[in-house]
Design an enzyme around this catalytic site. Structure first.
Site, PDB file in Angstrom:
ATOM      1  N   LEU A  57     -18.215  25.179 -24.144  1.00  6.35           N
ATOM      2  CA  LEU A  57     -17.179  24.860 -25.112  1.00  6.35           C
ATOM      3  C   LEU A  57     -15.860  25.400 -24.569  1.00  6.35           C
ATOM      4  O   LEU A  57     -15.831  26.443 -23.914  1.00  6.35           O
ATOM      5  CB  LEU A  57     -17.455  25.519 -26.466  1.00  6.35           C
ATOM      6  N   ASP A  58     -14.771  24.674 -24.836  1.00  5.20           N
ATOM      7  CA  ASP A  58     -13.461  25.173 -24.453  1.00  5.20           C
ATOM      8  C   ASP A  58     -13.186  26.498 -25.155  1.00  5.20           C
ATOM      9  O   ASP A  58     -13.771  26.799 -26.204  1.00  5.20           O
ATOM     10  CB  ASP A  58     -12.376  24.165 -24.830  1.00  5.20           C
ATOM     11  N   VAL A  59     -12.265  27.284 -24.626  1.00  4.55           N
ATOM     12  CA  VAL A  59     -11.973  28.618 -25.160  1.00  4.55           C
ATOM     13  C   VAL A  59     -11.650  28.570 -26.653  1.00  4.55           C
ATOM     14  O   VAL A  59     -12.141  29.387 -27.438  1.00  4.55           O
ATOM     15  CB  VAL A  59     -10.804  29.264 -24.384  1.00  4.55           C
TER      16      VAL A  59
END
Length: 218
Positions: A57-59
């Site tokens: 998942l993106d940050v």
């Protein structure tokens, strides 16, 4: 992140609810990652497993992250990802009224040659195939709540496909989204996966993300 929010745990799998602002994997810096936190949790239980995230998942994206805890069964999970046997559902909020009750976006995605941080929709024959299924769940206060299912799993796929429709995710400055004090309004809500040992179909869900949409039945 003070406490690991565990959704599911057994000898070979662990699923947790990731907050915003933390990396899933190390990026070459000394930043503490979700993988580090899961490893610390396992060590505190007296386990020697080395967790490996099944998906990224993106940050700033919140929600469900599944970890493999057993190298012997890692391949079975990887095969489900590669063969699209793992069902992944997200919640996203966009500004305005999303005009479609249901919409399938089938458009290849590739890197943006003008900005290394971004991906973009490509012309047919270019990029990698990407398919996203979108359902409008609710409308309120000039925003729409969407249920988004990934058929493929390209980098920034949901963000790019929604932006290509003219509906970037609220809080997604990279793709033109409206500003948001609550950050990027994208949440990995649920996942279905076949257990690599028992063969049972697991349906995993996080708690309802009130930062995206305070009331579930609205």
């Amino acid at each position: 992140m003070d406490e690991l929010r565990i959704i599911y745990e057994d000898e070979v799998l662990l699923a947790c609810d990731k907050p915003a602002g933390i990396l899933v994997h190390a990026d070459g810096t000394s930043a503490r990652t979700l993988t580090d936190i899961v490893a610390e949790h396992l060590a505190a239980e007296g386990r020697t497993a080395h967790p490996q995230a099944v998906q990224r998942l993106d940050v700033e994206t919140t929600g469900l992250v599944l970890f493999s805890l057993d190298k012997a069964t890692q391949g079975a999970l990887d095969a489900q990802v590669a063969g699209h046997g793992m069902r992944k559902r997200y919640l996203a909020v966009v500004a305005g009224r999303f005009p479609w009750a249901n919409r399938v976006v089938n458009a290849p995605i590739g890197r943006d040659r003008h900005d290394a941080r971004r991906m973009r929709v490509c012309r047919p024959g270019q990029g990698k195939p990407a398919e996203t299924r979108v359902t409008r769940l609710a409308e309120k206060g000039g925003r729409s709540l969407l249920l988004v299912e990934l058929v493929t799993g390209r980098r920034h796929q949901i963000r790019v496909h929604l932006a290509s429709l003219g509906f970037p995710i609220v809080g997604d400055a990279l793709y033109g989204g409206a500003r948001s004090a609550a950050g990027l309004l994208l949440h990995a809500w649920g996942e279905e996966v076949e257990h690599p040992v028992s063969g049972e179909r697991l349906r995993l869900e996080t708690a309802w993300p009130t930062r995206l949409w305070p009331e579930r039945d609205n």
